[in-house]
Enzyme design. Sequence first.
Site, mmCIF file in Angstrom:
data_model
loop_
_atom_site.group_PDB
_atom_site.id
_atom_site.type_symbol
_atom_site.label_atom_id
_atom_site.label_comp_id
_atom_site.label_asym_id
_atom_site.label_seq_id
_atom_site.Cartn_x
_atom_site.Cartn_y
_atom_site.Cartn_z
ATOM 1 N N GLY A 180 1.445 -1.679 4.251
ATOM 2 C CA GLY A 180 1.674 -0.283 3.872
ATOM 3 C C GLY A 180 3.171 -0.001 4.734
ATOM 4 O O GLY A 180 4.314 -0.140 3.941
ATOM 5 N N SER A 181 3.013 0.083 5.910
ATOM 6 C CA SER A 181 4.392 0.477 6.956
ATOM 7 C C SER A 181 5.281 -0.612 6.860
ATOM 8 O O SER A 181 6.416 -0.325 6.825
ATOM 9 C CB SER A 181 3.798 1.014 8.180
ATOM 10 O OG SER A 181 3.090 0.045 8.669
ATOM 11 N N MET A 210 -9.304 8.148 0.163
ATOM 12 C CA MET A 210 -9.908 8.451 1.291
ATOM 13 C C MET A 210 -10.416 9.910 0.924
ATOM 14 O O MET A 210 -9.846 10.857 0.383
ATOM 15 C CB MET A 210 -8.902 8.728 2.468
ATOM 16 C CG MET A 210 -8.385 7.255 2.915
ATOM 17 S SD MET A 210 -7.444 7.276 4.456
ATOM 18 C CE MET A 210 -6.454 5.731 4.174
ATOM 19 N N MET A 261 -11.028 -5.781 6.818
ATOM 20 C CA MET A 261 -10.150 -4.494 7.515
ATOM 21 C C MET A 261 -9.718 -5.248 8.657
ATOM 22 O O MET A 261 -10.705 -5.574 9.665
ATOM 23 C CB MET A 261 -10.959 -3.416 7.703
ATOM 24 C CG MET A 261 -11.038 -2.428 6.231
ATOM 25 S SD MET A 261 -9.517 -2.053 5.256
ATOM 26 C CE MET A 261 -8.574 -1.313 6.449
ATOM 27 N N HIS A 283 -1.571 -1.579 -3.974
ATOM 28 C CA HIS A 283 -2.819 -1.094 -3.188
ATOM 29 C C HIS A 283 -2.766 0.176 -2.955
ATOM 30 O O HIS A 283 -1.815 1.166 -2.490
ATOM 31 C CB HIS A 283 -2.877 -1.793 -2.010
ATOM 32 C CG HIS A 283 -3.988 -1.642 -1.173
ATOM 33 N ND1 HIS A 283 -5.179 -2.482 -1.231
ATOM 34 C CD2 HIS A 283 -4.212 -0.752 -0.145
ATOM 35 C CE1 HIS A 283 -5.896 -2.185 -0.471
ATOM 36 N NE2 HIS A 283 -5.570 -0.965 0.131
ATOM 37 N N ASP A 288 -5.046 3.828 -1.667
ATOM 38 C CA ASP A 288 -6.061 3.820 -0.684
ATOM 39 C C ASP A 288 -6.668 5.224 -0.916
ATOM 40 O O ASP A 288 -5.937 6.416 -1.021
ATOM 41 C CB ASP A 288 -5.490 3.821 0.698
ATOM 42 C CG ASP A 288 -5.170 2.684 1.119
ATOM 43 O OD1 ASP A 288 -6.070 1.755 1.210
ATOM 44 O OD2 ASP A 288 -3.984 2.173 1.392
ATOM 45 N N SER A 321 0.800 -1.131 0.065
ATOM 46 C CA SER A 321 -0.021 0.072 -0.046
ATOM 47 C C SER A 321 0.937 1.290 0.153
ATOM 48 O O SER A 321 1.784 1.520 0.835
ATOM 49 C CB SER A 321 -0.894 0.054 1.428
ATOM 50 O OG SER A 321 -1.266 1.370 1.578
ATOM 51 N N HIS A 359 -8.654 0.879 -3.178
ATOM 52 C CA HIS A 359 -9.337 0.745 -2.087
ATOM 53 C C HIS A 359 -10.311 1.780 -1.840
ATOM 54 O O HIS A 359 -9.444 2.904 -1.423
ATOM 55 C CB HIS A 359 -8.644 0.538 -0.777
ATOM 56 C CG HIS A 359 -9.237 0.146 0.411
ATOM 57 N ND1 HIS A 359 -8.592 -0.051 1.648
ATOM 58 C CD2 HIS A 359 -10.704 0.221 0.622
ATOM 59 C CE1 HIS A 359 -9.349 -0.144 2.526
ATOM 60 N NE2 HIS A 359 -10.528 0.024 1.972
ATOM 61 N N ASP A 381 -6.339 -6.207 5.272
ATOM 62 C CA ASP A 381 -5.570 -4.932 5.102
ATOM 63 C C ASP A 381 -5.697 -4.266 6.491
ATOM 64 O O ASP A 381 -6.577 -4.036 7.273
ATOM 65 C CB ASP A 381 -6.489 -3.898 4.106
ATOM 66 C CG ASP A 381 -5.961 -2.577 3.901
ATOM 67 O OD1 ASP A 381 -4.757 -2.386 4.445
ATOM 68 O OD2 ASP A 381 -6.599 -1.834 3.192
ATOM 69 N N GLY A 382 -4.463 -3.885 7.049
ATOM 70 C CA GLY A 382 -4.143 -3.160 8.194
ATOM 71 C C GLY A 382 -3.393 -4.010 9.135
ATOM 72 O O GLY A 382 -3.610 -5.019 9.602
ATOM 73 N N GLY A 383 -2.062 -3.697 9.578
ATOM 74 C CA GLY A 383 -1.325 -4.007 10.674
ATOM 75 C C GLY A 383 -0.766 -5.336 10.281
ATOM 76 O O GLY A 383 -0.387 -6.209 11.158
ATOM 77 N N GLY A 435 -2.379 4.401 7.941
ATOM 78 C CA GLY A 435 -1.459 3.356 7.944
ATOM 79 C C GLY A 435 -0.616 2.956 9.471
ATOM 80 O O GLY A 435 -0.914 3.974 10.247
ATOM 81 N N GLY A 479 -8.381 4.240 7.478
ATOM 82 C CA GLY A 479 -8.205 5.641 7.807
ATOM 83 C C GLY A 479 -6.579 6.156 7.772
ATOM 84 O O GLY A 479 -6.191 6.957 7.010
ATOM 85 N N MET A 527 -12.177 4.306 0.141
ATOM 86 C CA MET A 527 -12.932 4.655 1.521
ATOM 87 C C MET A 527 -13.481 6.043 1.399
ATOM 88 O O MET A 527 -13.130 6.938 1.945
ATOM 89 C CB MET A 527 -11.788 4.520 2.411
ATOM 90 C CG MET A 527 -11.227 3.244 2.961
ATOM 91 S SD MET A 527 -9.637 3.257 3.690
ATOM 92 C CE MET A 527 -8.393 3.323 2.056
HETATM 93 C C1 DX5 Z 1 -5.802 1.824 6.089
HETATM 94 C C2 DX5 Z 1 -5.511 1.358 4.592
HETATM 95 C C3 DX5 Z 1 -4.338 0.329 4.406
HETATM 96 C C4 DX5 Z 1 -3.154 1.003 4.823
HETATM 97 C C5 DX5 Z 1 -2.218 -0.296 5.903
HETATM 98 O O1 DX5 Z 1 -7.090 2.615 6.284
HETATM 99 O O2 DX5 Z 1 -6.646 0.879 3.902
HETATM 100 O O3 DX5 Z 1 -4.245 0.098 3.221
HETATM 101 O O4 DX5 Z 1 -2.054 1.518 4.149
HETATM 102 O O5 DX5 Z 1 -1.286 0.264 6.428
HETATM 103 P P1 DX5 Z 1 -0.635 -0.787 7.375
HETATM 104 O O6 DX5 Z 1 -0.189 -1.871 6.418
HETATM 105 O O7 DX5 Z 1 0.715 0.048 7.643
HETATM 106 O O8 DX5 Z 1 -1.463 -1.204 8.418
HETATM 107 ZN ZN ZN Z 2 -6.275 0.089 1.915
#
Ligand code: DX5
Ligand code: ZN
Length: 228
Positions: free
Chosen positions: A197-198, A37, A137, A33, A35, A8, A66, A175-177, A144, A142, A68
């Site tokens: 992402g991170s 928003m 999710m 990916h 995002d 991401s 994605h 997606d997430g963490g 990363g 919202g 949002m």
């Molecule tokens: C959060 C996004 C994710 C985000 C994930 O709302 O949908 O795609 O980039 O980031 P990490 O992998 O750092 O949790």
């Molecule tokens: Zn995402």
Amino acid sequence: MSVLIAPSILSADFAALGDAIGAAERGGADLIHVDVMDGHFVPNITIGPPVVKSIRRVAKVPLDVHLMITDPDKYLDAFADAGAAMLSVHVEVLPHLHRTVHAIKALGVKAGVVLNPSTAVGALEEIAADVDYVLVMSVNPGFGGQTFIPRSESKVRAVRALLDRAGNSAAVEIDGGIGKQNVARVVAAGVRIVVAGSAVFHSPDPERATRELKAAALAGLPATPVPR
Ligand code: DX5
Ligand code: ZN
């Protein structure tokens, strides 16, 4: 299907997206990916179709977009034109989800539906046969860099079971963490598309981080029976 890795770009340097995407691709990224928003559905604002279009020019792999945003129906055409290969929408904002899913497919784009952490799997009951993938999710959307919500693992199993009951082999995405410390567990639970992402872009070496994440993800796949 093996496991697809979808870095991401939310955690990348937005002034150097081309470099970030190149590094992830060299590390084996299968998708990028993106995002989107709107500051309404989620408390953050990111990018829109013009940026997706620019990314499309440099990315070698398909774009997993994605959405949002509170009114995705208004923007499906624009994101398809910009080059999205996959578009996912949140069930929480769509009273006519069936119409939206089929509108995405009619654009020649893979249609995904997304569940927030507090949204019940049952929300997919009537649409499970129609979707191309389901995104679970594992943080509240919202931002990363948030912490994985442990209950997401059993939710992945429940979504997989629901899709199987509907006779749909559509992939489950998470997606997430996610990082190399927990990716094998979610893959073992049924995830086949991994967003990170991170874990990729906050690492000093995103290419290597992508490669290591992929190796860790593949380790979670069930062993293939040896032919006799
Ligand atoms: C959060 C996004 C994710 C985000 C994930 O709302 O949908 O795609 O980039 O980031 P990490 O992998 O750092 O949790
Ligand atoms: Zn995402």
